[in-house]
Design an enzyme around this catalytic site. Structure first.
Site, PDB file in Angstrom:
ATOM      1  CE  LYS A  22      38.653  46.523  49.858  1.00 24.31           C
ATOM      2  NZ  LYS A  22      37.586  46.460  48.842  1.00 24.31           N
ATOM      3  CG  ASN A  23      36.918  42.740  49.530  1.00 24.91           C
ATOM      4  OD1 ASN A  23      36.668  43.940  49.660  1.00 24.91           O
ATOM      5  ND2 ASN A  23      37.785  42.293  48.642  1.00 24.91           N
ATOM      6  NE  ARG A  92      30.754  45.805  41.671  1.00 22.10           N
ATOM      7  CZ  ARG A  92      30.174  45.724  40.479  1.00 22.10           C
ATOM      8  NH1 ARG A  92      30.081  46.793  39.729  1.00 22.10           N
ATOM      9  NH2 ARG A  92      29.654  44.589  40.052  1.00 22.10           N
ATOM     10  CB  CYS A 116      39.189  49.906  42.012  1.00 18.85           C
ATOM     11  SG  CYS A 116      39.866  50.156  43.646  1.00 18.85           S
ATOM     12  NE  ARG A 121      34.624  46.421  40.002  1.00 19.92           N
ATOM     13  CZ  ARG A 121      35.143  46.546  41.219  1.00 19.92           C
ATOM     14  NH1 ARG A 121      35.753  47.642  41.561  1.00 19.92           N
ATOM     15  NH2 ARG A 121      35.018  45.571  42.104  1.00 19.92           N
ATOM     16  N   PRO A 122      29.960  45.862  35.489  1.00 19.48           N
ATOM     17  CG  PRO A 122      29.443  44.149  34.029  1.00 19.48           C
ATOM     18  CD  PRO A 122      30.600  44.888  34.606  1.00 19.48           C
ATOM     19  CB  ILE A 123      25.115  46.170  38.597  1.00 19.08           C
ATOM     20  CG1 ILE A 123      24.208  47.105  37.789  1.00 19.08           C
ATOM     21  CG2 ILE A 123      26.234  46.953  39.269  1.00 19.08           C
ATOM     22  CD1 ILE A 123      23.444  48.100  38.658  1.00 19.08           C
ATOM     23  CG  ASP A 124      25.234  41.739  33.881  1.00 21.38           C
ATOM     24  OD1 ASP A 124      26.221  42.221  34.472  1.00 21.38           O
ATOM     25  OD2 ASP A 124      25.288  40.662  33.282  1.00 21.38           O
ATOM     26  CG  LEU A 125      26.040  38.519  36.631  1.00 20.52           C
ATOM     27  CD1 LEU A 125      27.405  37.946  37.015  1.00 20.52           C
ATOM     28  CD2 LEU A 125      25.211  37.468  35.890  1.00 20.52           C
ATOM     29  CG  ASP A 305      41.117  41.723  45.107  1.00 23.70           C
ATOM     30  OD1 ASP A 305      40.249  41.545  45.978  1.00 23.70           O
ATOM     31  OD2 ASP A 305      40.853  42.153  43.969  1.00 23.70           O
ATOM     32  CB  ILE A 327      38.868  38.724  37.629  1.00 25.86           C
ATOM     33  CG1 ILE A 327      39.333  37.321  38.056  1.00 25.86           C
ATOM     34  CG2 ILE A 327      37.600  39.157  38.355  1.00 25.86           C
ATOM     35  CD1 ILE A 327      38.325  36.210  37.789  1.00 25.86           C
ATOM     36  NE  ARG A 396      37.790  52.512  47.820  1.00 24.14           N
ATOM     37  CZ  ARG A 396      37.274  51.891  46.763  1.00 24.14           C
ATOM     38  NH1 ARG A 396      37.704  52.176  45.563  1.00 24.14           N
ATOM     39  NH2 ARG A 396      36.338  50.973  46.905  1.00 24.14           N
TER      40      ARG A 396
HETATM   41  C1  EPZ Z   1      34.602  41.703  44.773  1.00 23.20           C
HETATM   42  O1  EPZ Z   1      34.243  42.628  43.770  1.00 23.20           O
HETATM   43  C2  EPZ Z   1      35.689  42.384  45.586  1.00 23.20           C
HETATM   44  N1  EPZ Z   1      35.173  43.616  46.162  1.00 23.20           N
HETATM   45  C3  EPZ Z   1      36.883  42.715  44.671  1.00 23.20           C
HETATM   46  O2  EPZ Z   1      37.898  43.290  45.492  1.00 23.20           O
HETATM   47  C4  EPZ Z   1      37.400  41.416  44.064  1.00 23.20           C
HETATM   48  O3  EPZ Z   1      38.436  41.701  43.175  1.00 23.20           O
HETATM   49  C5  EPZ Z   1      36.253  40.721  43.317  1.00 23.20           C
HETATM   50  O4  EPZ Z   1      35.142  40.499  44.207  1.00 23.20           O
HETATM   51  C6  EPZ Z   1      36.684  39.378  42.746  1.00 23.20           C
HETATM   52  O5  EPZ Z   1      37.124  38.556  43.775  1.00 23.20           O
HETATM   53  C7  EPZ Z   1      34.423  43.554  47.293  1.00 23.20           C
HETATM   54  O6  EPZ Z   1      34.149  42.483  47.813  1.00 23.20           O
HETATM   55  C8  EPZ Z   1      33.940  44.854  47.868  1.00 23.20           C
HETATM   56  P1  EPZ Z   1      32.664  40.227  41.011  1.00 23.20           P
HETATM   57  P2  EPZ Z   1      32.925  42.371  42.857  1.00 23.20           P
HETATM   58  O7  EPZ Z   1      31.249  40.614  40.962  1.00 23.20           O
HETATM   59  O8  EPZ Z   1      31.874  41.729  43.683  1.00 23.20           O
HETATM   60  C9  EPZ Z   1      31.821  40.647  36.407  1.00 23.20           C
HETATM   61  C10 EPZ Z   1      39.497  44.884  46.164  1.00 23.20           C
HETATM   62  O9  EPZ Z   1      40.553  45.298  45.668  1.00 23.20           O
HETATM   63  N2  EPZ Z   1      30.447  41.016  36.795  1.00 23.20           N
HETATM   64  O10 EPZ Z   1      33.030  38.873  41.547  1.00 23.20           O
HETATM   65  O11 EPZ Z   1      32.622  43.609  42.131  1.00 23.20           O
HETATM   66  C11 EPZ Z   1      32.818  41.713  36.809  1.00 23.20           C
HETATM   67  O12 EPZ Z   1      32.879  42.731  35.830  1.00 23.20           O
HETATM   68  C12 EPZ Z   1      38.291  44.664  45.267  1.00 23.20           C
HETATM   69  O13 EPZ Z   1      39.310  44.623  47.380  1.00 23.20           O
HETATM   70  C13 EPZ Z   1      29.485  41.119  35.797  1.00 23.20           C
HETATM   71  O14 EPZ Z   1      29.766  40.923  34.610  1.00 23.20           O
HETATM   72  O15 EPZ Z   1      33.498  41.298  41.837  1.00 23.20           O
HETATM   73  C14 EPZ Z   1      34.097  40.936  36.899  1.00 23.20           C
HETATM   74  O16 EPZ Z   1      34.627  40.789  35.611  1.00 23.20           O
HETATM   75  C15 EPZ Z   1      38.566  44.964  43.801  1.00 23.20           C
HETATM   76  N3  EPZ Z   1      28.213  41.466  36.151  1.00 23.20           N
HETATM   77  C16 EPZ Z   1      33.647  39.569  37.403  1.00 23.20           C
HETATM   78  O17 EPZ Z   1      32.246  39.501  37.157  1.00 23.20           O
HETATM   79  C17 EPZ Z   1      27.871  41.691  37.454  1.00 23.20           C
HETATM   80  O18 EPZ Z   1      26.681  41.972  37.713  1.00 23.20           O
HETATM   81  C18 EPZ Z   1      33.869  39.344  38.879  1.00 23.20           C
HETATM   82  O19 EPZ Z   1      33.279  40.421  39.558  1.00 23.20           O
HETATM   83  C19 EPZ Z   1      28.854  41.571  38.454  1.00 23.20           C
HETATM   84  C20 EPZ Z   1      30.136  41.230  38.103  1.00 23.20           C
END
Ligand code: EPZ
Length: 420
Positions: A22-23, A92, A116, A121-125, A305, A327, A396
């Site tokens: 999926k990812n 997401r 989920c 789950r902010p998007i600042d990065l 996960d 995480i 999902r």
């Molecule tokens: C991806 O989510 C996966 N989803 C998640 O899988 C997985 O748990 C996660 O990576 C970590 O491996 C998909 O690929 C669709 P992150 P993502 O950005 O990209 C923080 C599943 O069950 N963060 O690596 O959203 C965030 O809050 C799902 O298949 C910021 O602070 O994960 C988290 O604490 C769940 N600002 C950490 O970083 C941002 O702009 C890691 O998030 C982005 C993220």
């Protein structure tokens, strides 16, 4: 509305072929927008998140069709630039469409992403990466608008590692002017697979040292095809399902090299496994040791996960186990449901303490994807029948968890209670 029924107690055994990842496939579907021909994704999982992403691509003008598990994406007539929040809010991964839309036509307007409820789950990065490449971002009326004349390559040092933000930056950089260097990137296999797909489309991407990716912008990209790799999280989920029943499972197409941290814990618990000509042969009969302490980490650490699926197994293992979730802030939601089954669990902030016990079947409710899979795992080990609501959450990310676990002799079926 569907419900999953599980009669616990069977010792799982057998072999399965695991669905595509999926990812991995979701960012690759977004990447297809960067070219004006046809892409073919072979071995694509038929899961709800793929359907949601497909619907979004249709809104933008992508024509898609399926041949079995092969998904065809014709991006020759894409003209859309805007996606309403009713669509982006279902997952997401929708947020990385901004990078693809900017790369294709210098503008993207999207609703905020969903996904989920496992954390803020902010998007600042994500926005940091796009602004660094020259995008003008505005957030108003519940939408994010990104514009640029032409993205310009830049050095981007991520303050924290993020899978999605790394994907976002890659999708925006491949057609930008000049060179982009991304530092402190996520190292998950999904990033490597996305880079491979983009390279097959004609992108110039170079892996420097660990976590550093260099991109030389090109002027256009082309249609290609790729076999989607097996899902490492679904593979780990099914090893947990077998472990909960002290059974065994052979995964015919397990992604070798992507599961080391999980398999290390599996072995410490008493599980045995071996890789043999591309198959992962796992035997959970000897699972008896608790896990004194485990913490989730970015790859190659233990994957967040698989935290809930492992937690479900540990509720059945004698002794005290502890897990720290580093995480996401809210990934212990299933503990209250597991407690209803007789599990002894104490949640203290980002840590959980588990004391193994016998479980009894009961009515349970899934509220997110991996927690839902964990409830199925616990039900397999429980005495008696369990009924699990919230099946769309599980759908999902799992194509057909009942079908797969029945291959392993589980007594599990889906019931559509509306049709009763
Ligand atoms: C991806 O989510 C996966 N989803 C998640 O899988 C997985 O748990 C996660 O990576 C970590 O491996 C998909 O690929 C669709 P992150 P993502 O950005 O990209 C923080 C599943 O069950 N963060 O690596 O959203 C965030 O809050 C799902 O298949 C910021 O602070 O994960 C988290 O604490 C769940 N600002 C950490 O970083 C941002 O702009 C890691 O998030 C982005 C993220």
């Amino acid at each position: 509305m569907d419900e999953i029924h599980v009669i616990g107690g069977n010792c799982l055994k057998g072999s399965i072929t695991v669905q595509g990842s999926k990812n991995t496939v979701l960012p690759i579907m977004a990447a297809s927008l960067l070219q004006r021909e046809i892409c073919v994704l072979r071995g694509c999982p038929r899961i709800l998140d793929v359907c949601y992403m497909e619907e979004i691509l249709h809104i933008l003008g992508v024509v898609t069709w399926w041949k079995g598990h092969d998904l065809y994406l014709d991006c020759s007539k894409v003209c859309g630039r805007e996606i309403a929040s009713e669509y982006t809010g279902r997952m997401r991964c929708s947020v990385i469409l901004l990078g693809a839309l900017l790369g294709r036509n210098q503008r993207g307007v999207i609703g905020y992403p969903g996904g989920c409820v496992i954390g803020k789950r902010p998007i600042d990065l994500h926005l940091y990466a796009l602004k660094s490449l020259g995008a003008i971002i505005s957030e108003k009326n519940g939408k994010i608008q990104a514009d640029c004349k032409k993205l310009k390559g830049q050095e981007i040092n991520f303050p924290d590692r993020s899978v999605g933000a790394t994907e976002q930056a890659l999708l925006a950089a491949v057609l930008a002017e000049g060179e982009t260097v991304l530092r402190n990137c996520a190292r998950e296999p999904e990033i490597t697979w996305l880079c491979r797909f983009l390279q097959k489309m004609g992108a110039r991407i170079f892996h420097e040292k660990e976590g550093c990716i260099r991109v030389q912008g090109v002027t256009s990209l082309y249609g290609t095809e790729m076999l989607i790799p097996a899902d490492r999280i679904v593979t780990g989920t099914y090893l947990c399902a077998a472990a909960a029943s002290r059974g065994s499972v052979t995964v015919e197409n397990a992604p070798e090299g992507e599961m080391e941290a999980f398999l290390e814990v599996y072995r410490k618990m008493g599980g045995q496994y071996e890789w043999k000509s591309g198959k992962l042969i796992a035997n959970g009969a000897g699972i008896q040791f608790s896990v004194p302490f485990l913490e989730t980490e970015a790859y190659p650490g233990f994957p967040t996960d698989l935290q809930s699926p492992l937690l479900a197994v540990l509720t059945t293992v004698p002794g005290i186990s502890r897990i720290r979730e580093n995480i996401f802030e809210n990934r212990f939601k299933i503990c209250s449901e597991l407690t209803k089954m007789g599990a002894h669990i104490e949640v203290r902030g980002s840590e959980v303490k588990i004391c193994g016990s016998r479980l009894k079947g009961c009515r349970l409710r899934a509220e997110e994807l991996r927690g839902g899979a964990a409830l199925v795992i616990a039900a397999l080990a429980a005495d008696g029948e369990s009924v699990i609501e919230g099946v769309p959450f599980i759908r999902r990310g799992y194509e057909d968890i009942c079908r797969d676990l029945r291959y392993l002799q589980a007594e599990i079926y889906m019931e559509d209670i509306l049709s009763v």
